[in-house]
Design a protein around this motif. Structure first.
Motif, PDB file in Angstrom:
ATOM      1  N   GLN A   5       0.865  -1.167   0.000  1.00 51.60           N
ATOM      2  CA  GLN A   5       0.000   0.000   0.000  1.00 51.60           C
ATOM      3  C   GLN A   5       0.909   1.226   0.000  1.00 51.60           C
ATOM      4  O   GLN A   5       1.665   1.462   0.935  1.00 51.60           O
ATOM      5  N   VAL A   6       0.859   1.971  -1.095  1.00 47.34           N
ATOM      6  CA  VAL A   6       1.708   3.148  -1.240  1.00 47.34           C
ATOM      7  C   VAL A   6       0.912   4.356  -0.811  1.00 47.34           C
ATOM      8  O   VAL A   6      -0.176   4.614  -1.324  1.00 47.34           O
ATOM      9  N   GLN A   7       1.459   5.097   0.136  1.00 49.73           N
ATOM     10  CA  GLN A   7       0.755   6.249   0.670  1.00 49.73           C
ATOM     11  C   GLN A   7       1.224   7.555   0.048  1.00 49.73           C
ATOM     12  O   GLN A   7       0.533   8.552   0.088  1.00 49.73           O
ATOM     13  N   SER A   8       2.486   7.577  -0.516  1.00 46.51           N
ATOM     14  CA  SER A   8       3.041   8.829  -1.044  1.00 46.51           C
ATOM     15  C   SER A   8       2.516   9.098  -2.437  1.00 46.51           C
ATOM     16  O   SER A   8       1.954   8.235  -3.093  1.00 46.51           O
ATOM     17  N   SER A   9       2.709  10.323  -2.876  1.00 47.98           N
ATOM     18  CA  SER A   9       2.271  10.717  -4.209  1.00 47.98           C
ATOM     19  C   SER A   9       3.401  11.545  -4.846  1.00 47.98           C
ATOM     20  O   SER A   9       3.960  12.451  -4.183  1.00 47.98           O
ATOM     21  N   PRO A  10       3.808  11.297  -6.089  1.00 52.35           N
ATOM     22  CA  PRO A  10       3.235  10.208  -6.902  1.00 52.35           C
ATOM     23  C   PRO A  10       3.837   8.881  -6.515  1.00 52.35           C
ATOM     24  O   PRO A  10       4.980   8.801  -6.102  1.00 52.35           O
ATOM     25  N   ALA A  11       3.091   7.880  -6.698  1.00 52.98           N
ATOM     26  CA  ALA A  11       3.506   6.545  -6.290  1.00 52.98           C
ATOM     27  C   ALA A  11       4.678   6.040  -7.118  1.00 52.98           C
ATOM     28  O   ALA A  11       5.436   5.183  -6.668  1.00 52.98           O
ATOM     29  N   SER A  12       4.854   6.566  -8.338  1.00 51.93           N
ATOM     30  CA  SER A  12       5.918   6.063  -9.217  1.00 51.93           C
ATOM     31  C   SER A  12       7.315   6.369  -8.697  1.00 51.93           C
ATOM     32  O   SER A  12       8.293   5.758  -9.128  1.00 51.93           O
ATOM     33  N   ARG A  13       7.471   7.273  -7.739  1.00 53.94           N
ATOM     34  CA  ARG A  13       8.808   7.620  -7.255  1.00 53.94           C
ATOM     35  C   ARG A  13       9.291   6.653  -6.180  1.00 53.94           C
ATOM     36  O   ARG A  13      10.461   6.656  -5.833  1.00 53.94           O
ATOM     37  N   LEU A  14       8.410   5.842  -5.612  1.00 56.29           N
ATOM     38  CA  LEU A  14       8.773   4.884  -4.567  1.00 56.29           C
ATOM     39  C   LEU A  14       8.681   3.465  -5.098  1.00 56.29           C
ATOM     40  O   LEU A  14       7.780   3.133  -5.867  1.00 56.29           O
ATOM     41  N   GLU A  15       9.668   2.670  -4.658  1.00 52.62           N
ATOM     42  CA  GLU A  15       9.660   1.283  -5.105  1.00 52.62           C
ATOM     43  C   GLU A  15      10.305   0.418  -4.030  1.00 52.62           C
ATOM     44  O   GLU A  15      11.395   0.729  -3.543  1.00 52.62           O
TER      45      GLU A  15
ATOM     46  N   ASP B 120      15.536  -8.877   2.554  1.00 54.22           N
ATOM     47  CA  ASP B 120      15.852  -7.529   2.082  1.00 54.22           C
ATOM     48  C   ASP B 120      14.618  -6.652   2.219  1.00 54.22           C
ATOM     49  O   ASP B 120      13.542  -6.980   1.708  1.00 54.22           O
ATOM     50  N   CYS B 121      14.765  -5.532   2.918  1.00 55.64           N
ATOM     51  CA  CYS B 121      13.639  -4.616   3.120  1.00 55.64           C
ATOM     52  C   CYS B 121      13.934  -3.227   2.560  1.00 55.64           C
ATOM     53  O   CYS B 121      13.482  -2.204   3.080  1.00 55.64           O
ATOM     54  N   SER B 122      14.759  -3.166   1.479  1.00 54.70           N
ATOM     55  CA  SER B 122      15.230  -1.890   0.940  1.00 54.70           C
ATOM     56  C   SER B 122      14.118  -1.154   0.214  1.00 54.70           C
ATOM     57  O   SER B 122      13.228  -1.750  -0.414  1.00 54.70           O
ATOM     58  N   LEU B 123      14.217   0.202   0.265  1.00 54.41           N
ATOM     59  CA  LEU B 123      13.255   1.083  -0.392  1.00 54.41           C
ATOM     60  C   LEU B 123      14.017   2.021  -1.319  1.00 54.41           C
ATOM     61  O   LEU B 123      15.011   2.636  -0.932  1.00 54.41           O
ATOM     62  N   LYS B 124      13.533   2.161  -2.559  1.00 49.30           N
ATOM     63  CA  LYS B 124      14.146   3.030  -3.552  1.00 49.30           C
ATOM     64  C   LYS B 124      13.278   4.253  -3.791  1.00 49.30           C
ATOM     65  O   LYS B 124      12.055   4.143  -3.936  1.00 49.30           O
ATOM     66  N   ILE B 125      13.962   5.414  -3.850  1.00 50.39           N
ATOM     67  CA  ILE B 125      13.265   6.659  -4.181  1.00 50.39           C
ATOM     68  C   ILE B 125      13.890   7.178  -5.467  1.00 50.39           C
ATOM     69  O   ILE B 125      15.103   7.436  -5.534  1.00 50.39           O
ATOM     70  N   SER B 126      13.125   7.331  -6.498  1.00 55.13           N
ATOM     71  CA  SER B 126      13.595   7.846  -7.781  1.00 55.13           C
ATOM     72  C   SER B 126      13.266   9.323  -7.912  1.00 55.13           C
ATOM     73  O   SER B 126      12.384   9.856  -7.229  1.00 55.13           O
ATOM     74  N   GLN B 127      14.003   9.986  -8.833  1.00 57.03           N
ATOM     75  CA  GLN B 127      13.769  11.410  -9.091  1.00 57.03           C
ATOM     76  C   GLN B 127      13.706  12.188  -7.775  1.00 57.03           C
ATOM     77  O   GLN B 127      12.724  12.881  -7.475  1.00 57.03           O
ATOM     78  N   VAL B 128      14.779  12.053  -7.037  1.00 56.89           N
ATOM     79  CA  VAL B 128      14.827  12.662  -5.705  1.00 56.89           C
ATOM     80  C   VAL B 128      14.622  14.167  -5.812  1.00 56.89           C
ATOM     81  O   VAL B 128      15.144  14.832  -6.718  1.00 56.89           O
ATOM     82  N   ARG B 129      13.874  14.678  -4.827  1.00 53.33           N
ATOM     83  CA  ARG B 129      13.632  16.122  -4.746  1.00 53.33           C
ATOM     84  C   ARG B 129      14.248  16.656  -3.460  1.00 53.33           C
ATOM     85  O   ARG B 129      14.594  15.910  -2.558  1.00 53.33           O
ATOM     86  N   MET B 130      14.378  17.952  -3.410  1.00 54.59           N
ATOM     87  CA  MET B 130      14.979  18.568  -2.232  1.00 54.59           C
ATOM     88  C   MET B 130      14.158  18.281  -0.979  1.00 54.59           C
ATOM     89  O   MET B 130      14.700  18.119   0.115  1.00 54.59           O
ATOM     90  N   GLU B 131      12.812  18.176  -1.128  1.00 46.94           N
ATOM     91  CA  GLU B 131      11.977  17.921   0.046  1.00 46.94           C
ATOM     92  C   GLU B 131      12.099  16.491   0.558  1.00 46.94           C
ATOM     93  O   GLU B 131      11.568  16.148   1.627  1.00 46.94           O
ATOM     94  N   ASP B 132      12.803  15.652  -0.199  1.00 47.46           N
ATOM     95  CA  ASP B 132      13.024  14.287   0.269  1.00 47.46           C
ATOM     96  C   ASP B 132      14.120  14.208   1.331  1.00 47.46           C
ATOM     97  O   ASP B 132      14.374  13.135   1.895  1.00 47.46           O
TER      98      ASP B 132
END
Length: 534
Positions: free
Chosen positions: A87-97, A110-122
């Motif tokens: 269940q993905v709670q963030s928006s947009p969901a495509s940036r989390l994997e 393995d419980c790793s989380l990937k964040i793509s297209q990182v932004r400054m607010e991350d």
């Protein structure tokens, strides 16, 4: 029991019992890049965990009222009988994997989380909450662990490391690296700046939150001051960032030479300057050594430049210098210095001696101590007159004749820098002249009063010394000539001679003049008693 479980998560309290692990827990990324938070679930108390649920939070905090960790929920993953649910709670969901693997039979999950297209607010703290059971499936336990992500506006510059750090000529290992936590989107690092022929092959690796490339490089002294460039690039070759390192290569002095002023050929008496030079040295030269004909000159120790007044052979020779620094030393090639001067200490040698007999062979040799350059011309003098027929002969030989070869001799040696004469050498050629009272030589005929020919060959029994003629001295013998009256048209002739020393003028009378003298003597001398008796 609930409170006891959460105590396990307080910092420093039995943290080794937490099956969660994030390493590294401080991550660096930049705007527009990606980042993977590396998370692992290990066994707990020696048992595999099952019925796992994971919750990822951004900026989590501990709520004391609920005795639980809360925050902005990003991602929720759970397993039911080995099946995943997300269940993905963030928006947009495509940036989390979720890039992990939670299968029950894995000892390390393995419980790793990937964040793509990182932004400054991350930027900020990220926490993971784990629910799982072990041994007794009916009882769930929960754990919590967090990590920090630092988001930069631009990519960081790569860093370079050298081994050894103190660079000298030879092989070194160059490592270029930059923090990077997204192996799913690999980048590459390239080292450049030197000739490729002296660079080993490069291969980029990503591990433990670091992307790096390693090369082996053969350094030479000519690389000092040059730059190595490490570039961070995308797979298509687009440069993201780069860093530059200026090389500081230590090496021994190079191209050491001796410079002579005014030159390698110098006139004796002039001042010679010798300077030890080098084209390059790192660090600088701290000591100079000088050698002459391979002998260390201690009096010139540590001097870069030496000066002295040249004297001749003492300063002619092969010179070289040696320059030293903390790395090593180098010697120059030999430089031959030729100190030139006029011939020195010229003298004459006579063989067999200065006093010889008429008819002996006399050898005269012009000697000298030294001359630089070599003698180019010899001159000979007899009684201060130049003997042109002996010019350029170092040694002369001739058969001695009394009046012609007695006298004062000198020689002169010349080169392009000057000339020197020898001291005078007096040569005395002594005569062997003997004659009889009747005939001076054998075979000579004279006419008696009767007109008949008479031969009186010379013999040892009738031969008289030149110092006595029938008991008279030569002065008495020839004194009658002074008393003769002048003949018409003929000058009066005088002879002056000492019986102790026969001059060269008397010894070499011409045959004609000798005959004339004897004829005069025959007409004026008294007739011997034996002739009278005839």
């Amino acid at each position: 029991m609930k409170n006891l479980v959460w105590l396990l998560f307080f910092p420093g309290f039995l943290c080794n019992l937490n099956p969660l692990r994030i390493n590294p827990d401080s991550l660096v990324t930049w705007n527009g890049s990606c980042v993977v938070i590396p998370c692992q679930i290990n066994q707990y108390m020696g048992a595999l965990l099952s019925n796992i649920s994971l919750l990822w939070y951004h900026q989590p905090f501990y709520d004391t009222n609920q005795s639980d960790y809360l925050g902005h929920l990003l991602y929720y993953i759970f397993t039911i009988s080995g099946m995943y649910g997300t269940q993905v709670q963030s928006s947009p969901a495509s940036r989390l994997e979720f890039v992990g693997n939670l299968q029950d039979n894995l000892e390390t999950k393995d419980c790793s989380l990937k964040i793509s297209q990182v932004r400054m607010e991350d930027n900020g703290i990220y926490g993971v909450k784990l629910f799982a059971s072990y041994n007794r499936p009916v009882q769930l336990n929960k754990w919590f662990l967090n990590a920090t992500i630092n988001v930069a506006e631009s990519p960081p510059d790569p860093k370079m490391d050298l081994n050894p750090k103190d660079i000298q000529e030879g092989w070194i290992r160059v490592t270029c690296f930059v923090p990077y936590h997204c192996p799913a989107e690999p980048l590459r690092l390239t080292i450049s700046g030197l000739e490729k022929t002296r660079l080993s092959s490069q291969e980029t690796t990503i591990s433990n939150g670091m992307i790096q490339t390693v090369v082996n490089l053969e350094m030479t002294w000519e690389d000092h001051g040059k730059s190595l460039v490490c570039s961070l690039e995308e797979q298509n070759g687009l440069e993201i960032s780069k860093s530059t390192m200026q090389l500081y290569v230590k090496y021994a002095p190079k191209d050491v030479r001796v410079i002579a002023s005014p030159g390698m050929t110098i006139r004796a008496g002039e001042t010679l300057s010798l300077e030890c030079t080098r084209s390059s040295s790192n660090p600088e030269v701290y000591q100079y050594l000088w050698y002459k004909d391979d002998q260390l000159m201690f009096e010139w120790l540590k001097l870069k430049k030496i000066e002295f007044e040249t004297e001749g052979d003492q300063h002619s020779g092969a010179y070289r210098c040696e320059a030293k620094n903390s790395v090593g030393s180098e010697k120059s090639e030999e430089l031959r210095i030729d100190v030139q001067y006029a011939p020195r200490d010229v003298w004459l040698i006579a063989s067999p001696g200065t006093s010889i007999h008429e008819g002996e062979r006399l050898s005269l040799k012009c000697m000298l101590k030294s001359s630089t350059p070599e003698v180019s011309e010899y001159l000979w003098y007899k009684d201060d007159q130049v003997m042109d027929e002996w010019k350029n002969f170092k040694k002369i030989e001739f058969e001695a004749e009394t009046d012609q070869h007695s006298g004062i001799y000198r020689c002169e040696a010349k080169n392009s820098f000057g000339t020197q004469k020898s001291e005078e050498l007096v040569i005395d050629v002594q005569s062997h002249l003997h004659y009889s009272s009747s005939l001076p030589t054998s075979g000579y005929q004279r006419t008696t009063e009767s007109g008949g020919p008479q031969s009186s060959p010379a013999s040892p029994s009738t031969t008289k010394s030149v110092s006595s003629c029938d008991g008279r001295t030569l002065w008495e013998e020839f004194s009658f000539l002074r008393e003769l009256p002048n003949q018409a048209g003929k000058p009066r002739t005088q002879f002056i001679h000492s019986c102790k020393e026969l001059t060269s003028a008397v010894i070499h009378l011409t045959e004609k003049f000798r005959k004339a003298l004897l004829q005069i003597r025959e007409r004026t001398r008294p007739v011997p008693n034996e002739i009278k008796k005839q």
